[in-house]
Each structure stands twice: as C-alpha cells, then as structure tokens.
Motif scaffolding. Structure first.
Motif, PDB file in Angstrom:
ATOM      1  N   GLN A  32       0.831  -1.198   0.000  1.00  0.00           N
ATOM      2  CA  GLN A  32       0.000   0.000   0.000  1.00  0.00           C
ATOM      3  C   GLN A  32       0.870   1.255   0.000  1.00  0.00           C
ATOM      4  O   GLN A  32       1.821   1.358   0.779  1.00  0.00           O
ATOM      5  CB  GLN A  32      -0.920   0.010   1.221  1.00  0.00           C
ATOM      6  N   TYR A  33       0.525   2.192  -0.854  1.00  0.00           N
ATOM      7  CA  TYR A  33       1.244   3.458  -0.943  1.00  0.00           C
ATOM      8  C   TYR A  33       0.856   4.359   0.224  1.00  0.00           C
ATOM      9  O   TYR A  33      -0.319   4.444   0.608  1.00  0.00           O
ATOM     10  CB  TYR A  33       0.921   4.143  -2.268  1.00  0.00           C
ATOM     11  N   PRO A  35       0.457   8.118   1.336  1.00  0.00           N
ATOM     12  CA  PRO A  35       0.403   9.475   0.776  1.00  0.00           C
ATOM     13  C   PRO A  35       1.272  10.438   1.571  1.00  0.00           C
ATOM     14  O   PRO A  35       1.478  10.277   2.772  1.00  0.00           O
ATOM     15  CB  PRO A  35      -1.080   9.840   0.881  1.00  0.00           C
ATOM     16  N   GLU A  36       1.767  11.459   0.896  1.00  0.00           N
ATOM     17  CA  GLU A  36       2.655  12.432   1.526  1.00  0.00           C
ATOM     18  C   GLU A  36       1.874  13.390   2.420  1.00  0.00           C
ATOM     19  O   GLU A  36       0.734  13.751   2.133  1.00  0.00           O
ATOM     20  CB  GLU A  36       3.402  13.226   0.452  1.00  0.00           C
ATOM     21  N   LYS A 227      10.693   9.716   3.498  1.00  0.00           N
ATOM     22  CA  LYS A 227       9.527   8.964   3.950  1.00  0.00           C
ATOM     23  C   LYS A 227       8.291   9.847   4.116  1.00  0.00           C
ATOM     24  O   LYS A 227       8.382  10.998   4.514  1.00  0.00           O
ATOM     25  CB  LYS A 227       9.860   8.257   5.264  1.00  0.00           C
ATOM     26  N   HIS A 228       7.137   9.248   3.839  1.00  0.00           N
ATOM     27  CA  HIS A 228       5.852   9.923   4.002  1.00  0.00           C
ATOM     28  C   HIS A 228       5.202   9.612   5.342  1.00  0.00           C
ATOM     29  O   HIS A 228       4.138  10.169   5.654  1.00  0.00           O
ATOM     30  CB  HIS A 228       4.894   9.515   2.883  1.00  0.00           C
ATOM     31  N   LYS A 302      11.512  -2.444  -6.274  1.00  0.00           N
ATOM     32  CA  LYS A 302      10.075  -2.205  -6.239  1.00  0.00           C
ATOM     33  C   LYS A 302       9.632  -1.747  -4.853  1.00  0.00           C
ATOM     34  O   LYS A 302       8.727  -0.916  -4.721  1.00  0.00           O
ATOM     35  CB  LYS A 302       9.316  -3.468  -6.644  1.00  0.00           C
ATOM     36  N   CYS A 303      10.265  -2.282  -3.815  1.00  0.00           N
ATOM     37  CA  CYS A 303       9.918  -1.909  -2.439  1.00  0.00           C
ATOM     38  C   CYS A 303      10.867  -0.863  -1.858  1.00  0.00           C
ATOM     39  O   CYS A 303      10.435   0.059  -1.165  1.00  0.00           O
ATOM     40  CB  CYS A 303       9.919  -3.142  -1.538  1.00  0.00           C
ATOM     41  N   TYR A 313      11.912   6.720  -4.402  1.00  0.00           N
ATOM     42  CA  TYR A 313      11.535   5.868  -3.275  1.00  0.00           C
ATOM     43  C   TYR A 313      10.020   5.719  -3.265  1.00  0.00           C
ATOM     44  O   TYR A 313       9.300   6.722  -3.248  1.00  0.00           O
ATOM     45  CB  TYR A 313      12.034   6.465  -1.958  1.00  0.00           C
ATOM     46  N   PRO A 314       9.490   4.486  -3.263  1.00  0.00           N
ATOM     47  CA  PRO A 314       8.056   4.280  -3.483  1.00  0.00           C
ATOM     48  C   PRO A 314       7.160   4.474  -2.271  1.00  0.00           C
ATOM     49  O   PRO A 314       5.939   4.546  -2.426  1.00  0.00           O
ATOM     50  CB  PRO A 314       7.992   2.824  -3.960  1.00  0.00           C
ATOM     51  N   ASN A 315       7.705   4.520  -1.037  1.00  0.00           N
ATOM     52  CA  ASN A 315       6.880   4.703   0.165  1.00  0.00           C
ATOM     53  C   ASN A 315       5.758   3.668   0.253  1.00  0.00           C
ATOM     54  O   ASN A 315       4.567   3.996   0.231  1.00  0.00           O
ATOM     55  CB  ASN A 315       6.303   6.118   0.208  1.00  0.00           C
ATOM     56  N   LEU A 316       6.148   2.420   0.385  1.00  0.00           N
ATOM     57  CA  LEU A 316       5.180   1.327   0.415  1.00  0.00           C
ATOM     58  C   LEU A 316       5.142   0.631   1.768  1.00  0.00           C
ATOM     59  O   LEU A 316       6.172   0.383   2.398  1.00  0.00           O
ATOM     60  CB  LEU A 316       5.526   0.291  -0.658  1.00  0.00           C
TER      61      LEU A 316
END
Length: 462
Positions: A32-33, A35-36, A227-228, A302-303, A313-316
C-alpha cells in the motif's frame, strides 16, 4: 549512585511512539502506498543548536550530582562549550525556573552513535542498555529525592518533575537483551499517566498499560527526508514535528509549555533533513557492484527504491503476509486501542498541523541509504549482518557481540559476533523470545551465492 542516572537513556521517543493503536481496517495482500503529508519549514542551523543545547526536556538531575556520579566524558564530540562541555553528547544542561542547572537527556540518547571513534548524528544507537539491573528503580529515586529534599530544597524543587516521572516509569522499562530499544513501551507508559488534552500528570495510570515490552532497533534519521510516514509500520502520519517532540512528555507541565517546544521543532526537522548517510570507507569492487545493481533493480527496487542519478523511493507498506517478519511490534500497535484513541484526541492531533496514528498489519519497506552501516537488521535488530538478511539459513538463533570493544565486519556488513556457549545473558540475542524473532524477509533466499555476493557489494555503495 550511578544507577540513578541510567534511566536517561530511556528518553528519546522521536524514533517511535505509542505501543498500541486501533485494529486496522481490512487490508489485502498487496503493498500500500503512503500518501505524503505536508511538513513545516524550519532553519537547519537553529535546529542543530536546539537539538544539542535546547530545553525541550525541562527537568533533570542537578548538574553537580550528575558530574559526581558520571565524571566528565573522555571526548567532547559536539564541541559544546560552557557546562555542556563537561557532559556527554547524550545530555544537555538546562536551567530551571528557579535558576538551578539540571542535566536532562536529549534526543541523541537514541539518535546518535559513536562509530569508528566519530559521533554519527542520525545513526540509531544500537548500544543502549534496558536490561534488568541497568534500569532505575523506585527505591533509587526515592533515595535521591530524600537527599535533595533534606540538603538542597532548591535543587529538589527543580528536579521534582523528573524524579516524579522516573519513579513511576522505571519499573516498566526492561528488555531481554542489550542493544535494543524500549521507546515504544516508554511512550505508552507516559501516555497512560497524562491527560491527552492538558498533558497534566497523574500519579496513577489513566489507561491500562500492556504487560509486554516490544524491542525495536532505532532507524536512521537520514532516511526521514524520503519517507511519508514515521515508524516501522508507517503509522505516524501528518506533522512529523509532533512526533519528534514526544520526549517533551517526560517532564512537561502543560500544553502551553509544549507549544513553546512545538514552535522550535520545525527547525529540528529541517536539520534532520540535511543529514546524509555515511559513505562506505573501504575499497569497493566496482565491477561486482555493477552486477549487484542489476540484481537489486530486478529484485529489490520495487519496495526499497532506486538510487543514483534516477533516484526514487516508493513509500510502500508491505503486508505481514508478504514480509513475514516478527509480528509482535505491529500487533502491539493495535491490540490496545485505548492508546490510539488517546493520541488521536490529544493535543498532538489538534491545531493547524496535527499528527495522527494510522495502524497497519505489516511494515514499511525503508530506504536503504547507508544500510551498510546500520546493523543490526530487521525492525527488532535480530539479524547481525546483511549477509544473513540475504540468506536466512545464516541467521543464528543465539548470537553475541562485544559491546565493550565492538568490531564491524565490512564484508558481511554488520557487527562481528560469536555463537555463545551459554544461551543466556544480557548480551546474548535470543531470537526464540517473543518479539525477538529473526524470521521473514526471505526474498534473498532465491538468489544464488554469486548473486548475493554481488548484491552485497552494491549495497556498500548506497
């Protein structure tokens, strides 16, 4: 007398907060993403000054008592002057309302570490000791209280807030092994004793305090700018400053006092955003590292994101069904829902820059900047080096490192360790204990030995 001061290491809450939050909403088996969240802007230079000399903790131990018990440090890593030159970087001299000089713990208790004889601010402290016998007890604080009350009423009045809280929380804070952090537990205990809206202290807990102490490894501060969300399961959302100032709960009198700290915290966050990961100091096989980069992009990016010219950076958040690491930490974050209710209705969640807790069954896949230097690994510090992270068959069930003369393994990327003859003792990491498991993150197991060697070489470049 020295035991009177050990509790100082328990203070830093910036790396983690609250050991219990509401059961999460239904989630699937996909990442899961996050959000910022918009963050406040500050002055980095002012942030460093406030971080290392500021009075965000308002009470402590009288300065002369502290020096009598600890002596002066061998090295002034921060090059501070005045009274601060005589104490460790982990503490700050603050002045009480009645003019007494007090020694208070600061954020570098947990968010700085001496590495190769240099202080690295932002590196998680993996040498803290919360084990039984190192923790402060109520009797010790009662004795200190009696001494101050009898011999120096002014010093007692200045130290009273710190002593009052320390007498209450000390018995709750123990871990099974040296080197892991109990900040989640400390945060829960402090919240249980404070009104969420006024922050007024209660001698009796207002909430039931969970019995378990869940260990964690302190994450590196230099990762935060990517990081978000904060913390291992990404449940710290909204204004990061509100979480960074959580150490204020130790001695705060009311929220009016918290507002003065809150106004300075954006500067601290601005300073944290300037921190960069340390560079690997040994030679790197560039050809092998290039092969490792290809393997990393195919299997890990990917992660954990991409690095170099096309950095992202995908923040997952990775669900437990995929990551499979020890579940005690994320489960503790929602099994006692009174704590999320406390936080999400508290002063921290109010105003024009609120923070909130959002639970999740799993963990965030962190950025890997400087990962070569941040041993031990996994969220609970259960794996001594990256070689074993990439090959689960190499993970020892019991392992022991030398805390007095630590040696770093620059090839396996982690602390040198031995397999102990006895499986007990406060320096033996026992991965069979609840919360201390070294399982999960099996993604490297599918790689060949040559692929893992190349990947390890590439990680040295980050």
């Amino acid at each position: 007398m020295k035991k009177l001061f050990v509790l100082f290491i328990l203070l830093s809450l910036a790396g983690t907060f609250i050991a219990a939050v509401r059961k999460p909403a239904q989630q699937n088996d996909k990442a899961q993403y996050i959000p910022e969240s918009k963050q406040r802007v500050g002055d980095a230079g002012a942030g460093f000054t406030y971080l290392t000399t500021g009075d965000y903790v308002k009470s402590g131990i009288p300065y002369d008592f502290f020096l009598l018990a600890t002596g002066k440090p061998k090295k002034n890593y921060l090059a501070r002057n005045g009274l601060n030159a005589n104490i460790s970087h982990e503490f700050t001299v603050v002045q009480s309302a009645n003019g007494e000089n007090l020694v208070a713990p600061n954020c570098l208790q947990c968010h700085a570490q001496v590495f190769n004889d240099s202080l690295v601010i932002g590196m998680g402290n993996s040498f803290s000791d919360f084990t039984p016998g190192r923790n402060l007890n109520r009797d010790a604080y009662t004795k200190l209280e009696e001494i101050l009350r009898k011999n120096s009423p002014a010093k007692y009045e200045a130290s009273k807030a710190f002593i009052q809280v320390a007498k209450t929380i000390g018995p709750y804070l123990t871990t099974q092994v040296k080197g892991v952090n109990a900040a989640d537990r400390l945060a829960a205990v402090l919240a249980a004793h404070r009104d969420p809206l006024s922050f007024k202290w209660s001698g009796q807990p207002l909430l039931d305090i969970p019995a378990e102490v869940i260990p964690s490894d302190v994450p590196a501060w230099w990762l935060l700018k990517k990081k978000h969300a904060m913390f291992y399961n990404g449940f710290g959302r909204g204004d990061f400053g509100r979480f960074l100032m959580a150490s204020n709960l130790l001695t705060v009198n009311d929220t009016a006092e918290s507002r003065t700290v809150d106004n300075r915290i954006p500067d601290v966050l601005a300073y944290i955003y300037t921190l960069e990961a340390p560079k690997y100091p040994k030679p790197i096989d560039a050809k092998l590292a290039k092969k490792g980069e290809i393997i990393f992009i195919r299997n890990c990016s990917k992660c954990h994101g991409k690095y170099g010219a096309n950095e992202e950076y995908p923040n997952l958040l990775i669900p437990a069904s995929i990551i499979k690491t020890d579940s005690a930490l994320y489960k503790s974050n929602y099994q006692n829902e009174q704590f999320v209710e406390w936080f999400n209705k508290s002063w921290f969640a109010q105003g024009d820059h609120p923070a909130k807790l959002v639970p999740y069954s799993g963990y965030i896949a962190p950025p890997l900047d400087g990962v070569w230097s941040t041993a031990p690994y996994l969220h609970n510090g259960s794996v001594p080096n990256i070689e074993a992270v990439l090959n689960s068959k190499l993970r020892p069930s019991h392992w022991q490192r030398d805390f007095d003369k630590p040696q770093y393994d620059y090839e396996k990327l982690g602390w040198q360790y031995k397999i102990p003859s006895a499986q007990t003792g406060n320096t033996v990491y026992n991965t069979t204990l609840p919360g201390y498991g070294n399982y999960g993150h099996y993604f490297g197991d599918k790689l060949s030995n040559k692929e893992r060697a190349a990947l390890l070489e590439y990680l040295k470049t980050l």
